[in-house]
Design an enzyme around this catalytic site. Structure first.
Site, PDB file in Angstrom:
ATOM      1  N   GLU A 154       0.814  -1.221   0.000  1.00  0.00           N
ATOM      2  CA  GLU A 154       0.000   0.000   0.000  1.00  0.00           C
ATOM      3  C   GLU A 154       0.842   1.263   0.000  1.00  0.00           C
ATOM      4  O   GLU A 154       0.576   2.209  -0.726  1.00  0.00           O
ATOM      5  CB  GLU A 154      -0.931   0.012   1.207  1.00  0.00           C
ATOM      6  CG  GLU A 154      -2.146  -0.839   1.030  1.00  0.00           C
ATOM      7  CD  GLU A 154      -2.811  -0.638  -0.313  1.00  0.00           C
ATOM      8  OE1 GLU A 154      -2.804   0.478  -0.856  1.00  0.00           O
ATOM      9  OE2 GLU A 154      -3.324  -1.605  -0.844  1.00  0.00           O
TER      10      GLU A 154
ATOM     11  N   HIS B  14      -5.008  -6.179 -11.215  1.00  0.00           N
ATOM     12  CA  HIS B  14      -4.410  -7.150 -10.296  1.00  0.00           C
ATOM     13  C   HIS B  14      -3.947  -8.392 -11.031  1.00  0.00           C
ATOM     14  O   HIS B  14      -3.082  -9.120 -10.535  1.00  0.00           O
ATOM     15  CB  HIS B  14      -5.410  -7.526  -9.205  1.00  0.00           C
ATOM     16  CG  HIS B  14      -5.877  -6.367  -8.395  1.00  0.00           C
ATOM     17  ND1 HIS B  14      -6.950  -5.593  -8.769  1.00  0.00           N
ATOM     18  CD2 HIS B  14      -5.378  -5.814  -7.256  1.00  0.00           C
ATOM     19  CE1 HIS B  14      -7.119  -4.623  -7.885  1.00  0.00           C
ATOM     20  NE2 HIS B  14      -6.175  -4.739  -6.957  1.00  0.00           N
TER      21      HIS B  14
END
Length: 679
Positions: free
Chosen positions: A369, A456
């Site tokens: 992140e 992803h």
């Protein structure tokens, strides 16, 4: 004007997609009374490059600020040197410097006072001030843009709200009024509106949907998601030392040694900052999810590790390089199976997972992140299409790098993403870097339509490239984990070590990549970075090229298998705009019998908006093998790829042709070369 279909971004910049879309955040651990006693991990001992001057300099925030001020003072002169038009202005966004004094300045552009989306560029200058290179997100000329809109802002807002509702948002109005911009990311500059809509997505993740609307026709040009999912007694890392502040009977999870990073408890809320973790004894959590401090300790620890990794390995002090810490929020929502990064708050947020028993606060989730923040501050890879896949892969790459750097006995470094948090409940990780397709959706290698799938999953080839470059192909065991990595061309790759691979990717990210970088451009950028670090004819550069060839991006140096026979034509052939097909031919001789079932076709085409092109291989008897179909949504530049064709029904000897036709107007280019490799 081409009417370009929307390239929809995935729901969040997260670690996972589909059932649970995870973006990564920070971790923490138990704290000591004095933050300067933190010893989370040893400094990485990466093998030194042949040219250490090409490594990033360890700039203090004050030194970085001085470089930014100098670049800002000289931006008008820089614009003149670059030949920008009278209505174009440069805006300094970031500056990094190599140890030899080479300075890489990243600029945004404005046109007639309007922001230019996709107009970013990087200028590299020597210590003496000589411009060495310029890397642009778009090569299109920025001129003749009518800045008078035919579409009212309300129309753009309505379109954006409709797009946001499809993601689950119930927002009745835009977060900010539509702003006029110039859209340059897909070729010819277009006057447009950028509208941002908030609310929540279907799974409870905050929504920051950016929608770009043509201000002349009202057509939707693009959209992407701005939320990128991405002594402490921790749940995943054991007992660790934390950076905290306080004394006596009052302590907080505030890491004064790392930019003042703070960790907050949202206590199942979904908005606001939450409550700063405070305690009487400087001991945080008990290692179980039932104790609210445990997730805070994990998050705080992960943030510290990530800060230290970027500082000690790459000389970057903080996410933005400005010495300022982000902040973390844990216990978001109820049974929320995700974590995410937001530039708007400069923060990481973590859910507690299914049953509120598996917080998404492991080391690699935290590093993933926070790396979204690093990417946003540097290359700013648009979170959609191929650049979106590279954005996600960058977070996975440095998640692995930070996890190895941490050297934590309870969470050893590996090439598995999210293995500790067990999202699926079967003990499997979210993603596998050695063979991405093992997760059932990610791709092992590049192909022409990869920019059209979830980011992803389109991140898979870049993750695979990093593994191959680090460890090499084939079966091996690292830290007790078994891997077996294949290559798309069936040829081996020899790894150069994870430390070198990470140095190359970081240098490319911060000095070569830009907002629209695709896989072909990432290959070019990493080869350039490896050349600067290790030399043009080095084993490292060869390994970088071999790893890319191993995921079907470009050819092997020297033509692939040394035992193969290569037939090549490097003559330039111009491709007419929206015109007749053209060919480049090679005459194959000396091959007995038929062509192989795995004929390698290396294609090198320079052309903006490659989706316009249909590319075929034509056998000597006229049989046609389609290599790349037409795609109105593939806006990336250039076709640089290796295709495998089952040509076993064809006689090998004779004239083989690469046939290329441009099926749409406005974008042009040429065949730079092609070759056939017979094993």
């Amino acid at each position: 004007m081409r009417s370009t279909p929307s390239r929809r971004a995935t729901a969040t910049g997260a670690l996972i997609a589909a059932a649970a879309m995870l973006a990564v955040g920070v971790q923490s651990g138990a704290a000591t009374a004095a933050p300067d006693t933190f010893r989370a991990a040893p400094k990485a001992q990466a093998a030194g490059p042949a040219n250490p001057g090409a490594l990033p300099a360890d700039l203090t925030p004050a030194q970085r600020t001085a470089l930014i001020r100098a670049a800002d003072a000289g931006k008008a002169e820089t614009a003149r040197e670059l030949g920008l038009g009278a209505q174009e202005k440069l805006v300094v966004r970031d500056v990094v410097q190599d140890r030899d004094g080479t300075t890489h300045t990243r600029y945004e552009r404005t046109y007639a006072g309007l922001p230019v989306l996709g107009g970013d560029l990087v200028v590299a200058e020597t210590r003496a001030g000589k411009t060495e290179s310029v890397s642009k997100a778009s090569r299109a000329v920025l001129k003749n843009v009518d800045v008078t809109a035919d579409v009212a802002p309300a129309g753009a807002e309505k379109q954006a709200l409709t797009a946001a509702r499809a993601e689950g948002s119930k927002a009745a109005k835009a977060t900010n009024a539509p702003r006029k911009v110039v859209w340059l990311a897909q070729g010819k500059p277009v006057l447009a509106y950028e509208t941002v809509v908030g609310g929540l997505q279907h799974d409870g993740t905050p929504n920051e949907l950016h929608v770009v609307t043509d201000a002349t026709t009202g057509a939707k040009l693009y959209e992407w998601q701005g939320v990128q999912e991405g002594t402490g007694n921790t749940q995943y890392s054991g007992q660790v030392t934390l950076g905290t502040s306080g004394s006596g009977s009052s302590y907080t999870l505030t890491d004064t040694g790392r930019g003042g990073h703070k960790t907050y408890n949202l206590n199942r809320g979904t908005s606001g900052t939450g409550t700063l973790f405070t305690g009487p004894d400087d001991v945080w959590g008990d290692g179980t999810p039932g104790n609210a401090e445990t997730a805070g300790a994990d998050a705080h620890y992960g943030a510290a590790l990530t800060w230290d990794y970027y500082k000690n390995v790459h000389g970057r002090t903080g996410i933005r390089g400005d010495g300022v810490g982000a902040y973390s929020r844990v216990h978001y929502g109820n049974n929320y199976v995700n974590a995410f990064w937001q530039d708007s708050c400069f923060c990481m947020t973590y859910g507690d997972g299914s049953g509120n028993s598996k917080p998404l606060t492991s080391i690699d989730v935290a590093a993933h992140e926070m790396t979204h923040g690093v990417t946003a501050a540097t290359a700013k890879l648009v979170y959609s299409g191929e650049s979106g896949g590279l954005n996600e892969a960058t977070s996975d790459i440095f998640a692995a790098a930070v996890e190895f750097y941490a050297n934590n006995a309870q969470d050893k470094g590996d090439y598995l993403v999210g293995e500790k948090i067990d999202i699926r409940g079967d003990g499997s990780p979210l993603r596998y870097m050695d063979k991405p397709s093992k997760d059932g959706a990610s791709k092992d290698a590049w192909y022409s339509g990869i920019g059209n799938i979830d980011v992803h999953y389109s991140s898979g080839p870049a993750n695979h490239w990093f593994y191959l470059l680090s460890e090499g192909s084939g079966a091996k065991t690292v830290n007790g984990v078994n891997y077996d990595s294949p290559t798309s061309d069936g040829l081996p790759v020899t790894g150069i070590g994870r430390d070198k691979a990470a140095l190359i990717w970081f240098k490319a990210l911060t000095t070569k990549f830009n907002s629209t970088t695709n896989y072909a451009a990432a290959r070019t950028g990493t080869v350039a970075a490896a050349t600067e670090l290790y030399g043009a004819n080095s084993a490292e550069v060869k390994a970088v090229e071999n790893a890319w060839a191993g995921i079907n991006v470009g050819a092997r140096p020297g033509g692939g298998d040394p035992g193969g026979k290569v037939f090549e034509n490097t003559a330039r052939v111009n491709i007419p705009d929206n015109g007749a097909a053209v060919t480049s031919a090679v005459n194959v001789t000396g091959i007995t019998g038929n062509a192989p079932s795995a004929l390698k076709v290396d294609v090198d085409i320079v052309h903006t908006y490659r989706g316009d092109l249909v590319v075929d291989l034509v056998a000597p008897d006229g049989s046609v093998y389609n290599l790349k179909p037409y795609s109105s949504s593939d806006s990336a530049d250039n076709v640089k790829a290796t295709y495998t064709v089952n040509a076993s029904s064809e006689v090998a000897n004779g004239s083989w042709k690469l046939r290329v036709q441009d099926k749409a107007a406005q974008d042009t280019g040429y065949i730079n070369g092609f070759k056939l490799t017979f094993p």
